[in-house]
Design an enzyme around this catalytic site. Structure first.
Site, PDB file in Angstrom:
ATOM      1  N   THR A   3      -1.867   3.929  -2.431  1.00 27.31           N
ATOM      2  CA  THR A   3      -2.775   5.062  -2.474  1.00 27.31           C
ATOM      3  C   THR A   3      -2.080   6.324  -2.980  1.00 27.31           C
ATOM      4  OG1 THR A   3      -4.247   4.244  -0.722  1.00 27.31           O
ATOM      5  CG2 THR A   3      -4.180   6.605  -1.007  1.00 27.31           C
ATOM      6  N   ASN A  32       2.255  -1.330   9.568  1.00 25.37           N
ATOM      7  CA  ASN A  32       2.774  -0.145   8.877  1.00 25.37           C
ATOM      8  C   ASN A  32       2.040   1.113   9.304  1.00 25.37           C
ATOM      9  OD1 ASN A  32       1.262   1.356   6.455  1.00 25.37           O
ATOM     10  ND2 ASN A  32       0.440  -0.740   6.584  1.00 25.37           N
ATOM     11  N   ARG A  33       2.798   2.196   9.348  1.00 26.75           N
ATOM     12  CA  ARG A  33       2.202   3.521   9.497  1.00 26.75           C
ATOM     13  C   ARG A  33       2.852   4.446   8.464  1.00 26.75           C
ATOM     14  NH1 ARG A  33       4.587   2.843  14.568  1.00 26.75           N
ATOM     15  NH2 ARG A  33       6.720   3.640  14.735  1.00 26.75           N
ATOM     16  N   PHE A  48       0.574   7.214   3.616  1.00 28.39           N
ATOM     17  CA  PHE A  48       0.380   7.649   2.217  1.00 28.39           C
ATOM     18  C   PHE A  48       1.560   8.469   1.689  1.00 28.39           C
ATOM     19  CE2 PHE A  48      -4.600   7.795   2.671  1.00 28.39           C
ATOM     20  CZ  PHE A  48      -4.638   6.422   2.713  1.00 28.39           C
ATOM     21  N   ASN A  90     -10.258   5.031  -1.081  1.00 30.11           N
ATOM     22  CA  ASN A  90      -9.754   4.476   0.181  1.00 30.11           C
ATOM     23  C   ASN A  90     -10.157   5.399   1.317  1.00 30.11           C
ATOM     24  OD1 ASN A  90      -8.332   3.307   2.241  1.00 30.11           O
ATOM     25  ND2 ASN A  90      -6.301   3.837   1.452  1.00 30.11           N
ATOM     26  N   SER A 102      -7.597   3.581   5.627  1.00 33.73           N
ATOM     27  CA  SER A 102      -6.254   3.494   6.204  1.00 33.73           C
ATOM     28  C   SER A 102      -6.268   4.108   7.595  1.00 33.73           C
ATOM     29  CB  SER A 102      -5.249   4.243   5.337  1.00 33.73           C
ATOM     30  OG  SER A 102      -4.067   4.440   6.078  1.00 33.73           O
ATOM     31  N   ASN A 104      -3.723   5.325   9.063  1.00 33.29           N
ATOM     32  CA  ASN A 104      -2.533   6.160   9.238  1.00 33.29           C
ATOM     33  C   ASN A 104      -2.681   7.598   8.768  1.00 33.29           C
ATOM     34  OD1 ASN A 104      -1.057   3.923  10.290  1.00 33.29           O
ATOM     35  ND2 ASN A 104      -0.956   3.129   8.197  1.00 33.29           N
ATOM     36  N   THR A 105      -3.865   7.978   8.322  1.00 34.80           N
ATOM     37  CA  THR A 105      -4.152   9.379   8.030  1.00 34.80           C
ATOM     38  C   THR A 105      -5.228   9.798   9.020  1.00 34.80           C
ATOM     39  OG1 THR A 105      -3.557   9.250   5.693  1.00 34.80           O
ATOM     40  CG2 THR A 105      -5.113  10.986   6.305  1.00 34.80           C
ATOM     41  N   LYS A 134     -12.981   0.971  -0.434  1.00 38.75           N
ATOM     42  CA  LYS A 134     -12.218   0.015   0.379  1.00 38.75           C
ATOM     43  C   LYS A 134     -12.459   0.296   1.855  1.00 38.75           C
ATOM     44  CE  LYS A 134      -7.580  -1.925   0.990  1.00 38.75           C
ATOM     45  NZ  LYS A 134      -6.216  -1.976   0.432  1.00 38.75           N
ATOM     46  N   ASN A 177      -8.964  -3.405   4.535  1.00 37.17           N
ATOM     47  CA  ASN A 177      -7.688  -2.750   4.795  1.00 37.17           C
ATOM     48  C   ASN A 177      -7.062  -3.360   6.057  1.00 37.17           C
ATOM     49  OD1 ASN A 177      -5.617  -0.692   4.746  1.00 37.17           O
ATOM     50  ND2 ASN A 177      -7.067   0.593   3.620  1.00 37.17           N
TER      51      ASN A 177
HETATM   52  C1  LIG Z   1       3.233  -1.609   3.989  1.00 33.03           C
HETATM   53  C2  LIG Z   1       1.796  -1.540   3.624  1.00 33.03           C
HETATM   54  C3  LIG Z   1       1.304  -0.409   2.990  1.00 33.03           C
HETATM   55  C4  LIG Z   1      -0.040  -0.323   2.629  1.00 33.03           C
HETATM   56  N1  LIG Z   1      -0.495   0.791   1.979  1.00 33.03           N
HETATM   57  C5  LIG Z   1      -1.786   0.846   1.577  1.00 33.03           C
HETATM   58  C6  LIG Z   1      -2.250   1.955   0.837  1.00 33.03           C
HETATM   59  O1  LIG Z   1      -1.514   2.885   0.515  1.00 33.03           O
HETATM   60  N2  LIG Z   1      -3.567   1.968   0.489  1.00 33.03           N
HETATM   61  C7  LIG Z   1      -4.426   0.949   0.797  1.00 33.03           C
HETATM   62  O2  LIG Z   1      -5.605   1.002   0.437  1.00 33.03           O
HETATM   63  N3  LIG Z   1      -3.997  -0.128   1.487  1.00 33.03           N
HETATM   64  C8  LIG Z   1      -2.699  -0.197   1.860  1.00 33.03           C
HETATM   65  N4  LIG Z   1      -2.267  -1.296   2.551  1.00 33.03           N
HETATM   66  C9  LIG Z   1      -3.235  -2.360   2.898  1.00 33.03           C
HETATM   67  C10 LIG Z   1      -3.233  -3.516   1.894  1.00 33.03           C
HETATM   68  O3  LIG Z   1      -3.613  -3.071   0.625  1.00 33.03           O
HETATM   69  C11 LIG Z   1      -4.181  -4.631   2.370  1.00 33.03           C
HETATM   70  O4  LIG Z   1      -5.501  -4.131   2.385  1.00 33.03           O
HETATM   71  C12 LIG Z   1      -3.839  -5.133   3.765  1.00 33.03           C
HETATM   72  O5  LIG Z   1      -2.435  -5.199   3.936  1.00 33.03           O
HETATM   73  C13 LIG Z   1      -4.428  -6.511   4.040  1.00 33.03           C
HETATM   74  O6  LIG Z   1      -3.909  -7.473   3.136  1.00 33.03           O
HETATM   75  P1  LIG Z   1      -2.719  -8.482   3.527  1.00 33.03           P
HETATM   76  O7  LIG Z   1      -3.086  -9.098   4.837  1.00 33.03           O
HETATM   77  O8  LIG Z   1      -2.649  -9.444   2.380  1.00 33.03           O
HETATM   78  O9  LIG Z   1      -1.476  -7.655   3.640  1.00 33.03           O
HETATM   79  C14 LIG Z   1      -0.919  -1.397   2.924  1.00 33.03           C
HETATM   80  C15 LIG Z   1      -0.416  -2.537   3.555  1.00 33.03           C
HETATM   81  C16 LIG Z   1       0.922  -2.634   3.904  1.00 33.03           C
HETATM   82  C17 LIG Z   1       1.424  -3.872   4.582  1.00 33.03           C
END
Ligand SMILES: Cc1cc2nc3c(=O)[nH]c(=O)nc-3n(C[C@H](O)[C@H](O)[C@H](O)COP(=O)(O)O)c2cc1C
Length: 345
Positions: free
Chosen positions: A84, A109-110, A113, A178, A181, A183-184, A220, A249
């Site tokens: 993001t 994760n936290r 962004f 998005n 998330s 974490n915001t 999303k 997400n």
């Molecule tokens: C370390 C990490 C960072 C992420 N950062 C973002 C992000 O910046 N924006 C976003 O839309 N999703 C983010 N995600 C979510 C992933 O895009 C995805 O939607 C989520 O991890 C579920 O898919 P998975 O089970 O295959 O990991 C992040 C996931 C992880 C593990």
């Protein structure tokens, strides 16, 4: 398991997760001149007026700053969703902010962004577009709210997303808003239709004012929405003429984990991804597809780990797939493995 995989797993599970991410990503980028010569596996998918080389993409958050698109495409991903990206650059949360739960095949994760901001990423993408590429993956750009923008000030929020849209839409094959998330602070409150509708309208209008090409727009969503709220977003997407929905997400839930409660507790807050998300993400996909009908593009993400998971998500209604956590656990051969399996089904 190949020797490459074994090395990858052993080396990268012994290193602190965020450092491992940077090391692994550096290797992926360094390999780009070689890996990008390999044929892309899988058959093409047409969606949102775009030609995707195959069904599987890299989910947002891995390449937040668009620094390694070619290397990632070289691993087989037919699309890469960068971001993001937020309107303004920001450092994200203090470290540590990335954790593994290996017993669950999960990641918490936290990050919050952490990214270079829309202006810098825009310049980077302009440079990327001006270079020649052997395989050009479809490039998605995922945009989110800058932390310091007050979440309850709808006009300020729209301005922030508009700024990112203006800077990034010219280089994006598609844009993702998005709002999911964890974490915001307050971000997920933007998923309510009363707030989401105007926000998506603002982004649509800004994208149209910026580029003559109609940039496809998706939203999303979180797996933690109640079913009725998932359906409300589906209805909104149809009503607004959105191009697609990405589901899902990460989750704030910690239910059903096999890792010890003490280990989970010690990690603290953040979004959980990977295997524990598979069932809910698939269920959300089914709800969405049943509601929107056959035409809207739905991007299935969340816990896709095996070929069977990938097939099941497609059967539940996904047009395209994405993954992040399984790629972390399984290594650089994971995308080709999934694509080969899906193609042989
Ligand atoms: C370390 C990490 C960072 C992420 N950062 C973002 C992000 O910046 N924006 C976003 O839309 N999703 C983010 N995600 C979510 C992933 O895009 C995805 O939607 C989520 O991890 C579920 O898919 P998975 O089970 O295959 O990991 C992040 C996931 C992880 C593990």
């Amino acid at each position: 398991m190949t020797a490459y995989d074994a090395l990858f797993r052993h080396a990268f599970t012994r290193v602190e997760p965020e450092k491992a991410h940077h090391l692994g990503f550096r290797a992926v980028r360094a390999a780009a001149p070689v890996s990008s010569r390999l044929a892309l596996p899988g058959g093409p998918v047409r969606a949102m007026g775009l030609a995707f080389p195959n069904v599987l993409g890299l989910a947002a958050g891995f390449d937040k700053n668009a620094v390694g698109v070619d290397g990632l495409a070289g691993l087989g991903f037919g699309h890469v969703e960068v971001g993001t990206v937020t309107g303004r650059p920001q450092p994200g949360n203090p470290q540590p902010r990335l954790f593994r739960l290996p017993a669950d095949g999960a990641v918490v994760n936290r990050m919050g962004f952490n990214n270079d901001g829309a202006a810098v990423v825009s310049q980077r993408l302009a440079a990327w577009r001006s270079r020649r590429h052997r395989h050009t993956p479809v490039l998605g750009v995922n945009i989110g709210k800058t932390k310091v923008v007050p979440e309850d000030d709808q006009a300020a929020v729209e301005d922030d997303y508009r700024l990112s849209t203006r800077l990034l839409a010219p280089y994006a094959d598609y844009l993702v808003v998005n709002v999911s998330s964890p974490n915001t602070p307050g971000l997920r409150s933007l998923q309510s239709v009363e707030r989401l509708g105007p926000l998506l309208d603002a982004v649509r209008a800004e994208a149209d004012a910026t580029t003559a090409r109609r940039v496809p727009l998706l939203v999303k969503i979180a797996p933690d929405l109640a079913d009725e709220d998932v359906l409300a977003v589906a209805d909104l997407a149809k009503q607004l003429g959105l191009d697609g929905i990405t589901a899902t997400n990460t989750t704030i839930s910690r239910e059903g984990l096999t890792s010890s409660p003490a280990e989970v507790e010690a990690i603290g807050a953040g979004g959980l991804s990977g295997r524990p998300l598979t069932a809910r993400a698939e269920q959300v996909m089914r709800l969405l597809r049943d509601r929107v009908g056959p035409d809207l593009t739905l991007v299935g993400v969340g816990g896709i780990t095996t070929v069977d998971d990938a097939r099941a998500r497609l059967a539940a209604g996904a047009t395209l797939l994405q993954g992040y956590s399984a790629f972390v656990y399984e290594g650089p051969l994971w995308p080709r493995r999934i694509l080969r399996g899906v193609a042989s089904g």
